[in-house]
Design an enzyme around this catalytic site. Structure first.
Site, PDB file in Angstrom:
ATOM      1  N   ASP A 101       0.831  -1.201   0.000  1.00 47.14           N
ATOM      2  CA  ASP A 101       0.000   0.000   0.000  1.00 47.14           C
ATOM      3  C   ASP A 101       0.868   1.255   0.000  1.00 47.14           C
ATOM      4  O   ASP A 101       2.026   1.222   0.418  1.00 47.14           O
ATOM      5  CB  ASP A 101      -0.908   0.038   1.236  1.00 47.14           C
ATOM      6  CG  ASP A 101      -1.924  -1.086   1.215  1.00 47.14           C
ATOM      7  OD1 ASP A 101      -2.217  -1.594   0.119  1.00 47.14           O
ATOM      8  OD2 ASP A 101      -2.416  -1.450   2.304  1.00 47.14           O
TER       9      ASP A 101
HETATM   10  N1  URA Z   1      -1.385  -5.937   3.904  1.00 48.22           N
HETATM   11  C1  URA Z   1      -1.890  -4.683   3.868  1.00 48.22           C
HETATM   12  O1  URA Z   1      -2.933  -4.404   4.434  1.00 48.22           O
HETATM   13  N2  URA Z   1      -1.190  -3.751   3.181  1.00 48.22           N
HETATM   14  C2  URA Z   1      -0.024  -3.989   2.581  1.00 48.22           C
HETATM   15  O2  URA Z   1       0.560  -3.090   1.982  1.00 48.22           O
HETATM   16  C3  URA Z   1       0.491  -5.295   2.640  1.00 48.22           C
HETATM   17  C4  URA Z   1      -0.216  -6.259   3.302  1.00 48.22           C
END
Ligand code: URA
Length: 239
Positions: A101
């Site tokens: 993310d």
């Molecule tokens: N899980 C999440 O919620 N975000 C990420 O970036 C990676 C794993």
């Protein structure tokens, strides 16, 4: 499709200028036809020959990036935000394998090898991804157990996970812990904790399969070593 001189350069045949000279001199053939026009385009699926010798396909490259927060895990972004590719100024057209993310940091592999990326992202491939996560509230042992057994996220149930190194900050009422999961569904870690009313305050991926962040600072990248690429391939084949 790319300009022929660029393809020759990427294949290590010659510099772009020299590649242009080769084309102008009629020494380059695409699918059996001599090409002398400089703007001509082709791709690596075409049979490209120089002096009647087939060129090798584009070099496959594999990088590990310590992604900082504030970058999107795509090759371009509709809102013009910075992307992880901006952090790896290399000749080859690399793309990230899976996503972290925008506000997640940590280990991300980028490559131009589509087969490798597909193998690693295949659902049957239970590659371990290890995260350090800081969440709001004090995570009860019972909650950790339930998360490890698998959480029903509506459209699917998560695979068994591991949680360890749990540290409580009683004053600030938050918990930092390590979680290992084997999938990579959208916002997976955040959704797993949200199910138990814990907001993820910080998320960092420390390890992707056999590859960790040792020796890298945020924003740094390095080439994967051959044995690391091989190990990841092997894991995907036996996973
Ligand atoms: N899980 C999440 O919620 N975000 C990420 O970036 C990676 C794993």
């Amino acid at each position: 499709m790319e300009r022929l001189q660029k393809i020759l350069q990427k294949a290590g045949v010659a510099s772009r200028r020299k590649a242009e000279d080769l084309i102008k001199a009629g020494r380059v053939k695409v699918n059996g036809e001599v090409v002398t026009v400089l703007g001509s385009k082709a791709d690596f699926s075409d049979e490209i020959m120089v002096d009647n010798k087939k060129i090798k396909s584009e070099n496959k490259v594999y990088y590990l990036l310590y992604k900082p927060e504030g970058y999107v895990s795509t090759t371009d972004d509709q809102y013009n935000r910075l992307t992880v590719v901006d952090l790896i100024p290399v000749e080859e057209k690399v793309f990230p394998i899976g996503r972290l993310d925008y506000n997640t940091s940590g280990a991300l592999i980028l490559t131009n090898d589509g087969d490798f990326a597909n193998a690693l992202m295949h659902p049957k491939f239970k590659l371990e991804k290890q995260y350090t996560v800081k969440v709001s509230g004090l995570v009860r042992k019972e909650t950790s157990k339930l998360i490890c057994r698998g959480v029903d996220l509506g459209n699917f149930k998560t695979q068994p996970a591991k949680i360890f190194d749990v540290k409580y900050d009683d004053k600030k009422e938050n918990t930092t812990l390590t979680i290992v999961i084997t999938e990579g569904k959208y916002h997976q870690v955040k959704r797993m904790f949200a199910k138990f009313d814990h907001d993820v305050l910080r998320l960092k991926r420390d390890r992707y399969g056999c590859v960790d962040l040792k020796g890298l600072n945020k924003g740094d990248y390095r080439r994967l070593k051959i044995h690391e690429v091989k190990k990841l391939w092997n894991l995907s084949e036996n996973g």
